[in-house]
Design a protein around this motif. Structure first.
Motif, mmCIF file in Angstrom:
data_model
loop_
_atom_site.group_PDB
_atom_site.id
_atom_site.type_symbol
_atom_site.label_atom_id
_atom_site.label_comp_id
_atom_site.label_asym_id
_atom_site.label_seq_id
_atom_site.Cartn_x
_atom_site.Cartn_y
_atom_site.Cartn_z
ATOM 1 N N GLU A 86 0.802 -1.214 0.000
ATOM 2 C CA GLU A 86 0.000 0.000 0.000
ATOM 3 C C GLU A 86 0.841 1.272 0.000
ATOM 4 N N LEU A 87 2.055 1.220 0.530
ATOM 5 C CA LEU A 87 2.913 2.397 0.574
ATOM 6 C C LEU A 87 3.978 2.391 -0.522
ATOM 7 N N SER A 88 3.852 1.455 -1.448
ATOM 8 C CA SER A 88 4.756 1.408 -2.608
ATOM 9 C C SER A 88 6.223 1.421 -2.206
ATOM 10 N N THR A 89 6.571 0.650 -1.195
ATOM 11 C CA THR A 89 7.929 0.726 -0.646
ATOM 12 C C THR A 89 9.009 0.293 -1.642
ATOM 13 N N SER A 90 8.656 -0.555 -2.605
ATOM 14 C CA SER A 90 9.649 -0.955 -3.609
ATOM 15 C C SER A 90 10.057 0.202 -4.512
ATOM 16 N N ALA A 91 9.225 1.241 -4.562
ATOM 17 C CA ALA A 91 9.528 2.378 -5.432
ATOM 18 C C ALA A 91 10.747 3.145 -4.958
ATOM 19 N N TYR A 92 10.951 3.203 -3.642
ATOM 20 C CA TYR A 92 12.047 4.013 -3.101
ATOM 21 C C TYR A 92 13.057 3.196 -2.313
ATOM 22 N N ALA A 93 13.035 1.876 -2.476
ATOM 23 C CA ALA A 93 14.028 1.012 -1.831
ATOM 24 C C ALA A 93 15.392 1.198 -2.481
ATOM 25 N N PRO A 110 28.644 5.251 -18.895
ATOM 26 C CA PRO A 110 28.489 6.410 -18.013
ATOM 27 C C PRO A 110 27.932 7.640 -18.724
ATOM 28 N N ASP A 111 28.088 7.713 -20.045
ATOM 29 C CA ASP A 111 27.640 8.887 -20.787
ATOM 30 C C ASP A 111 26.180 8.817 -21.213
ATOM 31 N N LEU A 112 25.546 7.656 -21.077
ATOM 32 C CA LEU A 112 24.131 7.537 -21.417
ATOM 33 C C LEU A 112 23.302 8.368 -20.440
ATOM 34 N N VAL A 113 22.409 9.193 -20.957
ATOM 35 C CA VAL A 113 21.524 9.969 -20.096
ATOM 36 C C VAL A 113 20.429 9.040 -19.579
ATOM 37 N N VAL A 114 20.427 8.837 -18.269
ATOM 38 C CA VAL A 114 19.461 7.935 -17.650
ATOM 39 C C VAL A 114 18.397 8.764 -16.945
ATOM 40 N N MET A 115 17.197 8.728 -17.496
ATOM 41 C CA MET A 115 16.035 9.352 -16.877
ATOM 42 C C MET A 115 15.211 8.265 -16.209
ATOM 43 N N THR A 116 14.436 8.641 -15.211
ATOM 44 C CA THR A 116 13.589 7.653 -14.550
ATOM 45 C C THR A 116 12.169 8.176 -14.418
ATOM 46 N N ASP A 117 11.221 7.314 -14.722
ATOM 47 C CA ASP A 117 9.827 7.624 -14.424
ATOM 48 C C ASP A 117 9.633 7.504 -12.917
ATOM 49 N N VAL A 118 9.109 8.556 -12.305
ATOM 50 C CA VAL A 118 8.879 8.571 -10.864
ATOM 51 C C VAL A 118 7.381 8.515 -10.624
ATOM 52 N N CYS A 119 6.916 7.360 -10.176
ATOM 53 C CA CYS A 119 5.494 7.179 -9.928
ATOM 54 C C CYS A 119 5.319 6.019 -8.956
ATOM 55 N N LEU A 120 4.102 5.838 -8.469
ATOM 56 C CA LEU A 120 3.821 4.771 -7.518
ATOM 57 C C LEU A 120 2.914 3.687 -8.102
ATOM 58 N N CYS A 121 2.386 3.892 -9.317
ATOM 59 C CA CYS A 121 1.330 3.008 -9.804
ATOM 60 C C CYS A 121 1.785 1.561 -9.993
ATOM 61 N N GLN A 122 3.061 1.347 -10.364
ATOM 62 C CA GLN A 122 3.536 -0.026 -10.542
ATOM 63 C C GLN A 122 3.818 -0.716 -9.220
ATOM 64 N N TYR A 123 3.840 0.037 -8.140
ATOM 65 C CA TYR A 123 4.375 -0.470 -6.876
ATOM 66 C C TYR A 123 3.324 -0.702 -5.807
ATOM 67 N N ASN A 124 2.058 -0.369 -6.090
ATOM 68 C CA ASN A 124 0.998 -0.633 -5.119
ATOM 69 C C ASN A 124 -0.110 -1.455 -5.762
ATOM 70 N N PRO A 125 -0.866 -2.194 -4.957
ATOM 71 C CA PRO A 125 -1.864 -3.115 -5.528
ATOM 72 C C PRO A 125 -3.052 -2.416 -6.175
ATOM 73 N N TYR A 126 -3.188 -1.111 -5.967
ATOM 74 C CA TYR A 126 -4.326 -0.385 -6.523
ATOM 75 C C TYR A 126 -4.060 0.112 -7.942
ATOM 76 N N GLY A 127 -2.800 0.170 -8.353
ATOM 77 C CA GLY A 127 -2.474 0.650 -9.685
ATOM 78 C C GLY A 127 -2.690 2.139 -9.867
ATOM 79 N N HIS A 128 -2.739 2.867 -8.749
ATOM 80 C CA HIS A 128 -2.902 4.318 -8.839
ATOM 81 C C HIS A 128 -1.578 5.018 -8.571
#
Length: 325
Positions: A86-93, A110-128
């Motif tokens: 419920e708290l999407s803890t895997s998102a920020y582990a 090292p020169d590849l620009v690495v961007m990250t999608d920051v969201c919780l929807c994949q990490y909680n059972p509600y998909g929100h």
């Protein structure tokens, strides 16, 4: 005497057309979305998105090598965790799947620009995209966890964090967290203008993130609104955003144009899953020329004012670009 203009003079040869061409895309404009799945060995194709895969970390490393060899300057990472709560803890582990993937990508290039999608929807059972309380997506508690997730990505080595949740105030929260930890060089790419769109359909399979109830219209934008997009973008700039995104791309070219005219920050557009899948399906049936269609789409994004295009077509487009040049 002729009293009409002979516009066709400037179209008579490929060389002349090239000289007077107003807009063009290049490989330097492209960012490839990549899905990394915890516990997966190798890779698995996403059925709704031919040519797009879930990658285990082993295969992801090989993918980074290929992306780098193609000359694509950046990727944006999406993580699929082994566990949800419920708290999407895997998102920020610290050892979360995205955090591991960032380190792996930087180890390979090292020169590849690495961007990250920051969201919780994949990490909680509600998909929100936020924390759910009594059937509602609550803003401020969600904002805190979004900032915590972005910080964990930055600490792992991400070049840019891209919050896609559309919670109010999340750019300020991320900005403050990065500053407090001395991460002054990490770029904040805001999904400033993200619409509640039917064009995300195949992504639900790709990210294992379909909502368990309701929809996302209480936080993603109404597709009918453009003035609201300007307000959203202006607020994110005031809070510390470095770049602005419009999502989806193809049906919202006018919105990209509006943001380009209104603001001086780099504008990014996201050529989303259904836009990709429709092209792939039509091409598989022989109904369209895929290369010509994708090239025209990329040109339209640049013409509308996008500086960067996030697209699942990036690898194919990079090969076509290399052939032309």
């Amino acid at each position: 005497m002729s009293n009409f203009a002979r516009h066709r003079k400037l179209r008579q040869s490929s060389g002349m057309r090239a000289l007077v061409r107003e807009h063009a895309w290049s490989i330097d404009d492209l960012v490839l979305p990549v899905f990394v799945q915890e516990g997966l060995q190798g890779k698995e194709e996403i059925s709704a998105m031919p040519g797009v895969f879930h990658y285990g970390l082993d295969e992801f490393r090989r993918e980074v090598v290929e992306i780098s060899e193609l000359g694509i300057p950046g990727i944006i990472l999406f993580g699929l965790p082994a566990e949800k709560d419920e708290l999407s803890t895997s998102a920020y582990a610290d050892d979360g799947i995205v955090q591991q993937a960032i380190r792996a990508a930087k180890a390979e290039n090292p020169d590849l620009v690495v961007m990250t999608d920051v969201c919780l929807c994949q990490y909680n059972p509600y998909g929100h995209c936020g924390v759910v309380r009594d059937g509602r997506i609550v803003n401020d508690e969600s904002r805190a966890l979004i900032a915590k997730t972005a910080l964990s990505h930055a600490l792992a080595g991400a070049d840019a964090v891209a919050p896609s949740d559309m919670m109010d105030g999340r750019i300020q929260a991320i900005h403050d967290a990065l500053e407090e930890h001395g991460l002054h060089d990490v770029v904040i790419l805001s999904y400033a203008v993200k619409y509640a769109s039917a064009f995300y359909g195949p992504f639900r399979e790709a990210a294992h993130s379909a909502p368990a109830f309701g929809d996302r219209r209480t936080y993603q934008m109404d597709p009918a609104n453009v003035r609201e997009a300007v307000r959203e973008a202006a607020a994110d700039i005031a809070e510390g955003a470095d770049m602005l995104m419009v999502k989806p791309a193809l049906s919202y070219l006018d919105v990209t144009k509006t943001l380009r005219s209104a603001f001086s920050l780099p504008v990014v557009t996201y050529n989303v899953s259904a836009e990709y899948s429709m092209v792939k399906a039509a091409a598989a049936n022989g109904w369209i020329d895929e290369r010509a269609i994708v090239t025209e789409m990329l040109t339209s994004f640049k013409r509308a004012g996008a500086d960067i295009v996030i697209t699942y077509h990036a690898k194919d487009a990079a090969r076509w670009y290399a052939e032309r040049h």
